[in-house]
Scaffold this active site. Structure first.
Site, PDB file in Angstrom:
ATOM      1  N   GLY A  55      83.627  53.167 115.794  1.00 55.30           N
ATOM      2  CA  GLY A  55      84.850  53.363 116.551  1.00 55.30           C
ATOM      3  C   GLY A  55      85.532  54.632 116.084  1.00 55.30           C
ATOM      4  N   GLN A  60      92.216  60.282 114.686  1.00 53.43           N
ATOM      5  CA  GLN A  60      91.116  60.735 113.832  1.00 53.43           C
ATOM      6  C   GLN A  60      90.511  62.045 114.319  1.00 53.43           C
ATOM      7  OE1 GLN A  60      88.996  56.720 113.668  1.00 53.43           O
ATOM      8  NE2 GLN A  60      88.556  57.631 111.670  1.00 53.43           N
ATOM      9  N   CYS A 103      85.115  54.138 106.807  1.00 49.32           N
ATOM     10  CA  CYS A 103      85.917  54.856 107.792  1.00 49.32           C
ATOM     11  C   CYS A 103      85.459  56.306 107.821  1.00 49.32           C
ATOM     12  CB  CYS A 103      87.395  54.777 107.400  1.00 49.32           C
ATOM     13  SG  CYS A 103      88.503  55.654 108.517  1.00 49.32           S
ATOM     14  N   LEU A 104      85.324  56.864 109.013  1.00 46.88           N
ATOM     15  CA  LEU A 104      84.925  58.262 109.141  1.00 46.88           C
ATOM     16  C   LEU A 104      85.937  59.203 108.490  1.00 46.88           C
ATOM     17  CD1 LEU A 104      83.620  58.253 112.826  1.00 46.88           C
ATOM     18  CD2 LEU A 104      82.281  58.118 110.709  1.00 46.88           C
ATOM     19  N   HIS A 145      90.610  47.452 112.743  1.00 43.43           N
ATOM     20  CA  HIS A 145      90.549  48.742 112.050  1.00 43.43           C
ATOM     21  C   HIS A 145      91.133  49.852 112.932  1.00 43.43           C
ATOM     22  CE1 HIS A 145      88.276  51.638 109.312  1.00 43.43           C
ATOM     23  NE2 HIS A 145      88.565  52.409 110.343  1.00 43.43           N
ATOM     24  N   GLU A 146      90.680  49.920 114.186  1.00 37.15           N
ATOM     25  CA  GLU A 146      91.135  50.998 115.079  1.00 37.15           C
ATOM     26  C   GLU A 146      92.615  50.847 115.431  1.00 37.15           C
ATOM     27  OE1 GLU A 146      89.300  53.531 115.173  1.00 37.15           O
ATOM     28  OE2 GLU A 146      87.488  52.522 114.475  1.00 37.15           O
ATOM     29  N   HIS A 149      94.662  52.291 112.661  1.00 36.33           N
ATOM     30  CA  HIS A 149      94.780  53.757 112.700  1.00 36.33           C
ATOM     31  C   HIS A 149      95.948  54.202 113.572  1.00 36.33           C
ATOM     32  CE1 HIS A 149      91.513  55.462 110.425  1.00 36.33           C
ATOM     33  NE2 HIS A 149      90.599  54.734 111.042  1.00 36.33           N
TER      34      HIS A 149
END
Length: 176
Positions: A55, A60, A103-104, A145-146, A149
């Site tokens: 995701g 991000q 996480c990216l 998670h998303e 963010h």
């Protein structure tokens, strides 16, 4: 075999890393549903696939808008691919599962992170049509998670005790 199924359009954008203020700022609601929003979503999908993520939230890629894309499986192995604009996490319940999460925006690190086994997100698509996305297992983790963010959070924020101390030590070690 590539995960890519959504689009061949779009351009990969650089992933913002922990420390970038855009990741710690609550995102603004999307108010304009036009071609630029569709381009953003396409770019987010391309970025997610190029970075091998499950995701990506708009912040991000440096855009402070409430939007995310996803491509991941649930606890039954069913694949879910889509996007949500102006998402609200309306349900996070069920068993609390503590599993590795990454996480990216915090590359290379994974920590055992507690998340609910079930989540429901409501929002709209790029055309403004209402949608409701329900997930279990890994997909529920992704939805939580998303959404985190978009509120200016990162997954390490949900850690506590020894797990949080370990994460903070590892992140500081990366900065050296």
């Amino acid at each position: 075999m590539s995960k890519r199924t959504h689009t061949q359009n779009g351009t990969a954008r650089p992933i913002r890393l922990l420390g970038d203020p855009v990741l710690r700022t609550e995102c603004d609601p999307v108010r304009t549903f036009d071609a630029s929003l569709e381009r953003l979503v396409d770019d987010m999908f391309v970025t997610m696939y190029e970075e091998d993520g499950a995701g990506v939230a708009a912040n991000q890629v440096g855009v402070s808008l409430r939007a995310f894309v996803y491509d991941c499986k649930d606890d039954k192995g069913r694949r879910h691919v889509g996007h949500v604009i102006n998402p609200t996490l309306v349900v996070a319940d069920g068993e609390m599962l503590v599993e590795p999460e990454g996480c990216l925006s915090v590359p290379g690190l994974h920590f055992d992170t507690p998340r609910h086994a079930h989540a429901v997100v409501e929002g709209v698509d790029v055309k403004g049509k209402p949608l409701r996305v329900e997930g279990t297992g890994y997909f529920a983790r992704c939805l939580q998670h998303e959404c985190g963010h978009l509120g200016g959070g990162v997954y390490i924020d949900v850690l506590s005790g020894d797990a949080r101390r370990e994460a903070m030590r590892a992140i500081r070690a990366l900065d050296r």
